[in-house]
Each structure stands twice: as structure tokens, then as C-alpha cells.
Design a protein around this motif. Sequence first.
Motif, mmCIF file in Angstrom:
data_model
loop_
_atom_site.group_PDB
_atom_site.id
_atom_site.type_symbol
_atom_site.label_atom_id
_atom_site.label_comp_id
_atom_site.label_asym_id
_atom_site.label_seq_id
_atom_site.Cartn_x
_atom_site.Cartn_y
_atom_site.Cartn_z
ATOM 1 N N ALA A 96 -8.654 9.506 -58.210
ATOM 2 C CA ALA A 96 -8.230 8.378 -57.386
ATOM 3 C C ALA A 96 -9.204 7.227 -57.560
ATOM 4 N N ALA A 97 -8.740 6.016 -57.303
ATOM 5 C CA ALA A 97 -9.587 4.835 -57.453
ATOM 6 C C ALA A 97 -10.771 4.887 -56.499
ATOM 7 N N PRO A 98 -11.911 4.379 -56.913
ATOM 8 C CA PRO A 98 -13.083 4.371 -56.038
ATOM 9 C C PRO A 98 -12.809 3.605 -54.747
ATOM 10 N N ALA A 99 -13.365 4.117 -53.644
ATOM 11 C CA ALA A 99 -13.210 3.442 -52.354
ATOM 12 C C ALA A 99 -14.254 2.356 -52.157
ATOM 13 N N GLY A 100 -15.308 2.395 -52.958
ATOM 14 C CA GLY A 100 -16.374 1.414 -52.857
ATOM 15 C C GLY A 100 -16.868 1.013 -54.231
ATOM 16 N N GLY A 102 -27.628 -2.078 -72.095
ATOM 17 C CA GLY A 102 -28.882 -2.548 -72.667
ATOM 18 C C GLY A 102 -29.667 -1.401 -73.284
ATOM 19 N N GLU A 103 -30.985 -1.518 -73.294
ATOM 20 C CA GLU A 103 -31.822 -0.481 -73.891
ATOM 21 C C GLU A 103 -31.776 0.780 -73.032
ATOM 22 N N PHE A 104 -31.442 1.893 -73.677
ATOM 23 C CA PHE A 104 -31.269 3.141 -72.940
ATOM 24 C C PHE A 104 -32.595 3.683 -72.430
ATOM 25 N N GLY A 105 -32.527 4.309 -71.267
ATOM 26 C CA GLY A 105 -33.630 5.134 -70.803
ATOM 27 C C GLY A 105 -33.364 6.582 -71.165
ATOM 28 N N ASP A 106 -34.151 7.480 -70.578
ATOM 29 C CA ASP A 106 -33.997 8.908 -70.869
ATOM 30 C C ASP A 106 -33.034 9.591 -69.915
ATOM 31 N N GLY A 107 -32.315 8.821 -69.161
ATOM 32 C CA GLY A 107 -31.367 9.417 -68.237
ATOM 33 C C GLY A 107 -30.263 8.451 -67.887
ATOM 34 N N LEU A 108 -29.290 8.967 -67.165
ATOM 35 C CA LEU A 108 -28.127 8.193 -66.754
ATOM 36 C C LEU A 108 -27.870 8.496 -65.289
ATOM 37 N N THR A 109 -27.666 7.455 -64.479
ATOM 38 C CA THR A 109 -27.433 7.633 -63.048
ATOM 39 C C THR A 109 -26.113 6.994 -62.649
ATOM 40 N N ILE A 110 -25.302 7.763 -61.966
ATOM 41 C CA ILE A 110 -24.039 7.283 -61.411
ATOM 42 C C ILE A 110 -24.210 7.227 -59.905
ATOM 43 N N ALA A 111 -23.941 6.064 -59.306
ATOM 44 C CA ALA A 111 -24.149 5.887 -57.868
ATOM 45 C C ALA A 111 -22.940 5.211 -57.241
ATOM 46 N N THR A 112 -22.711 5.485 -55.958
ATOM 47 C CA THR A 112 -21.616 4.864 -55.224
ATOM 48 C C THR A 112 -22.014 4.667 -53.774
ATOM 49 N N ASN A 113 -21.431 3.654 -53.136
ATOM 50 C CA ASN A 113 -21.708 3.425 -51.721
ATOM 51 C C ASN A 113 -20.604 3.947 -50.822
ATOM 52 N N ALA A 114 -19.638 4.662 -51.394
ATOM 53 C CA ALA A 114 -18.514 5.197 -50.624
ATOM 54 C C ALA A 114 -18.134 6.569 -51.190
#
Length: 750
Positions: free
Chosen positions: A676-680, A716-728
Motif C-alpha cells: 500500500a502507498a506510504p501514509a507519510g 551520491g557517494e555511497f556509505g557502508d550502509g543503507l537506511t530506510i526511514a518513515t514518519n508514519a
Amino acid sequence: MIADMVSRMSLERKVAQLIQPQINSFDAEEMREYRWGSYLNGGNGGPYGDEFAPASEWLRLADEMWDASTQPLPDGEPIIPTMWGTDAVHGHTNVVQATIFPHNIALGATGDPDLVRLIGAATATEIEVTGIDWNFSPTVAVARDDRWGRTYESYSEDPELVAQMGAALVEGLQGKKGAEDYLGRGRVIATAKHFFGDGGTDQGVDQGDVNGDIDALKSIHAVPYPVAIEAGVETIMASFNSINGTKMHGNEALLTGVLRGEMGFEGLVVGDWNGHGQIAGCTVSDCPQALMAGLDIYMVPDDAVALHSSLVAQVRDGTIPEARVDEAVARVLRIKQRAGLLGPDAQRPSARPNAGEYDKLGMAPHRAVAREAVAKSQVILKNDGVLPLKPGADILVAGVAADSIAQAAGGWTLTWQGGRELTNDYFPGATSIWAGIEEAAQESGGSATLSADGTFEERPDIAIVVFGEEPYAEFAGDRKNLIFADTEGLELLRKFEEQGIPTVSVFLSGRPMWVNRELNASDAFVASWLPGSEGAGVADILFGAKAATGKLSFSWPANCEGNPLNGPDGALFALGYGRSLDDTAPLGDLDEGCGFLDGAPAADWFVNGRLSAGISASAGGMDLPNLRGEGGGVVARGIDRNRQEDARELTFGPDSSFTVSGEGEGAYIITYNLPAAPAGTVTIASGERTEDVTRRMTVAAGKGWREMVLTEACLGEFGDGLTIATNAPLQFSIAQISRSTLPEGTECSF
């Protein structure tokens, strides 16, 4: 008459005229109660739950719904018969035995609008056999990015050619405006779709974003509509895509200002499958914005009753002026009147011309038109002198697609997606490419042998290899690039090359693709598109029974990246290219290099339900061993995709994030599913850069498992990790995470 009828209708009955459910979600009793103005069968819908039901069952359901919609009403309220709409996009192909015409991309290659008119007329007759009133066709999209999964529904990248062919199909379906047979016997209501910009989305993502100067966009994507309107098209379907951030189903400036104000369209505007639910602030059951923007009919497959309730309430509380409802209802009734569905002479579906004449489904004259269309659409890209095939030749026909009518037909064939699981038994009266070749070979005094894997006991004089894309429809066909990656055909061609056996490639596809390797390995190469049920039309060209006149209606790519062409720059074969049978000029060796294929193998971070060594996952500072557990408002649990718990479902709470980290190089590639589409707001970060991906995730929502490609273009320039974040709150599933070195300039995609 129309104004008088509208004035005598109750609000509930008026609103019902603006609602279109699908046949699998309601029955005749509901029709009798609500009096829906129209209904449809979806791509996987059939009468009484049987998508392979015989034609007689389609007609029986049409009668049943008509009868339910015409029961007497109290207080002299007018009785308004319902009407049935269907996606007969390359023939009446939801119904077993119907003629399956080539898809639009092939018809564009014919360059023959008169032939397209004949196809429209044949399709209309076969639709009438089953008692259906309305066809959601033609698609007049101008496909400008061939990665789009609906490219084969477009006639061309050239707006003028699309306009010409689309208008021809309108006239074939409805009859010519002003003619005696207009919307009469052997005619049905046509629909130009999807207004507008469906073929211009960023990266070819189905239902995605179209951005740019509005006049520049109109100069390409709106061109077919005035021509279709001039041809008399009665209905136009709104598009799923957005224009500069505004969804077309809620875009008053375009649906009303441009379509009606500038173009003068006076007919009916119908929505697409729950398209109104994608408008900001709307759900599928609550969306006054769409009606106020200019939509007349909501296509709401499964939530008709709830939508009806909300619309009635919104008229009563003043959110929607009743005058706007009356305007839309009048448009619906006017079309019913023109089509003979409203008035003293209106007939029950089974009493109408052609209804129940089941021998007209796939009848010989229609199949002859389809065969002609197949032959005229074949585009010869290479011929080192092996075509036409010599009389008396012993021919080997290889490839699993050779004897698959379903693969030759593509999507929107009996089922929404189509597919090789539909054996030839599902297509009575049809001819596979193999069967057409076999018959032509025998008539020429030679022989043909079918061997899917290319093995043989007696050495053939020549081998024909039939291969190509497996069927798909809509977003399931979206691609990241234009590589034809299935190597079955390539391996067969190279095997025959090693054996010194000349080869002819017959390539089935819904778009131009990068096939340099296959072209190099072939002595002749034919772009056959998606020819449909009359495979003998392919043989007509291979054997020289008909002249080869097909010309590309799309530019053919020289490289594999898949970036839009729409002109000679970057094209191996330009728009309008196509050889005659006597054109044997050498093509020369083509570059087989492709950055997507030549790089190092991808490094898996998460695959088959396990994190690789040295890779960690965490949420809120809490470790998620093997991507399981909970922390910081994120819960990760195992789910089944292809095998037991080989994927993870991540449930995010508000203001939460998930991180995967480790050593590696190159782009992040994630196989994911967003139901489903993100709520936030949703962001993705690596290194020092954070990217808001909310809009792109919204477009991806509800489309099943997809591939996300994250490159330096957005991170941009990659770091050593990837973070997915949401406020909802958000639910998000992952099946695979890998890193891979991709060609420079590769875009981020979702």
C-alpha cells in the motif's frame, strides 16, 4: 428527453449511473437494488466467476444484468438500462474462440489505417455476439520510453501515426460519424485512452509521473485526442499517471479545461481501475475530487456500494453540487441513447443483431483480416539472402514459443497477463507460428519439423528459431533496461551457427529490445511483435507468399541501457526501417558489449532468507539477527515468497528506521514489495545524503514484487550502509538485497 429523464430520477439513481463495478464483485440482485449505470469485466473476470466461460455464458449474464436494471421503479421514476464495458484491446480476447489480432505495436508497423478499420469492425461484431456494448479501446498512448510495460499497446512513438491509427480503430468500432450504421449493427461504443501522458512517464514506470512544460507535453501526448474526437469517439478514459505532480483522475485543468474547453469533447469521461483512489486525499470509496475534476464515471471494481453511499452524502451536504451530478448523468444517458440502449426501441442484449451468433467468433473473414495484419506487420531487420525460404527446403523449427499461441498473443489474452500456461487447447481455430510454417513448407514441396530444443536426426537445410518475451500486461511488464536477457533463443542460434546451419530468427516482443547478440548469430531476423492467433501470417512473409512491407513504428536500440530514443540518435534501426525480401545488404557485426551484463557478479547481502557473512541489520540501535526481530518500532518477520521464509516483512511504526550495513561496492539492488502507498514520508539514506522517495514508492505501491535500484544518481557517494526511514506506519517486504557495479549514469529506479 435526456433532461426530462434526469429531472425525474432520484439522487440515488443518478449517482448509480456514475458508478461502474466489475462482474466478479456484484450480482443481479445488487444491480436490481442499485441500478448501476454500467459495469465491466476485468482482465481476469468472466461471467459467474469463470474467466474461460463459453460465449453463451457472457450473453446470459448480459441479459441477466439488463433485466435486473430494467425492473419497474416506483413513482414513475425512469428506467435506465445498464451497459457493459470490456477491454477488447486486440480483438474480443477475453472470450474463448474470438479472433486475436496483433497488438497495436504491430499494427503501427503496418502503417495501414484501412486495415485497422477492418479490425475495429470485426472486433465490434464479435463483441456484439456476447451482448456487450462498450469497448475500452483504442489505446492512443504515445509510448516514448520502451521500458514501459504497456509499450505494445501503443501504435508508435510518433504522435501523428498514433492519431491516424487510433482514429481508424474508433471508426471501425463505432462506424463513421454521420453514417447510417453509426453505433448500429456490428458497432460498439469506443474509448480513446488514457488521457493523457500515459506513454511519457519517467523511466517508463506504469502509472508514474510525467513532468515538463505542459505545452511541450501536449505537443506529443495530447495529439491523438482531437483526431479521435473528430472521428466521433464517444468516451475517453482518464489516465493513471500524474502530470507535474497532479494525478490525471483529479486534474481539473486538463480533464475539463483542456479536454472539454480546448478540444471540445462533449462525450463521457470514464475512470480507470480505481484510478480515483490515487488522488491525494481520496480512497477508492470516498473521492468527490474526481467528479469535480471532470470524471463522469468511476471505475470502482469492488467498492461500488461504499462509493455510492459517500457520493450521495456528499451531494446532500453540498460538497458536490447536484448540478455536476446531473451533468455527468446526462452524458451517460446521451451515450446510451446514441447506442440504442435507451428509448422505445432498446432491446435486451440477446435480441440485438449478431447476439448469440457464436459462429461469428473467430469466423473465417475475421481471421483473414488478422492474417493480413500479421503479414503486413512483420519487419525484416536482417536478411543475408536466406529469405524468402527456398521451395522444397527441409526446415527445423525451434524454440518453445514456436507452437505457443499464447506467447504469440501476449498480454490481455483470455487473462489479464496472458501466458504460456494457456495451452493451444484454449484457442480453438487459431494457428500457431509453427503450424503456419508447417503448412507453408508442405505447400512449397518441402518439410518442417518441430523441435523446441533444436535437436534433430536429419540435418535440416535451415532452422527457424522462434523466441521472445513471455506475456505480460501493464506494470508487470515494466523493465529497468532493454536487454533481452532470456538466452534460450541465443543458445539455439549459436548452436546452429556452430553446426553450419543457416538460421532465421522470429522475435516475439512487445517493444524494441537490445538483441545485438541474436542479430549477429542470425542469418535473417524478423521482428514479429505479438501477432496473435493467425501464425500463418508470419509464414506468408518467410516463404515470400506476400511482400514484406512492415516498417518500424519505434526506434530500435543500438545499446542495452534502455534510455528513451524517439529518433535516430542511439538507434540501430530508425523509425520507418524495414527491409523488403530482396534487400540482402549486409548488416555487419554489431557490438555485443553491455555494461549490465559485462560487470562483476552482484554481491548478495540478503538472499534466500539469510544475511551474508559480514552483513548486519538493525533498527533503533537493536540488532536484527538474520533480519528478524524487533527494535525501535520496527518488526521484522519471515514470510514466504518462493520458498519457506525466504523473504522478510518489515512493519515500521511512526518515526522508525531500518539499516542494513556491511562492506561492498556499487549500486544497491533491492527486490521488494510495497502493498500500500506510504501514509507519510519515506526516506533512504547512504553516506551523507538522504533522499525523499515517498512519491516514487507511492507509484510502486500495490504492484507486487519489484526491483529498486539505488545508484549515485540519487544517493551520491555511497556509505557502508543503507537506511530506510518513515514518519508514519509502513509495511514493506524484502526478498533480496545485493550490490552491483552498474554502467555509469544508471538512474535510480523503483
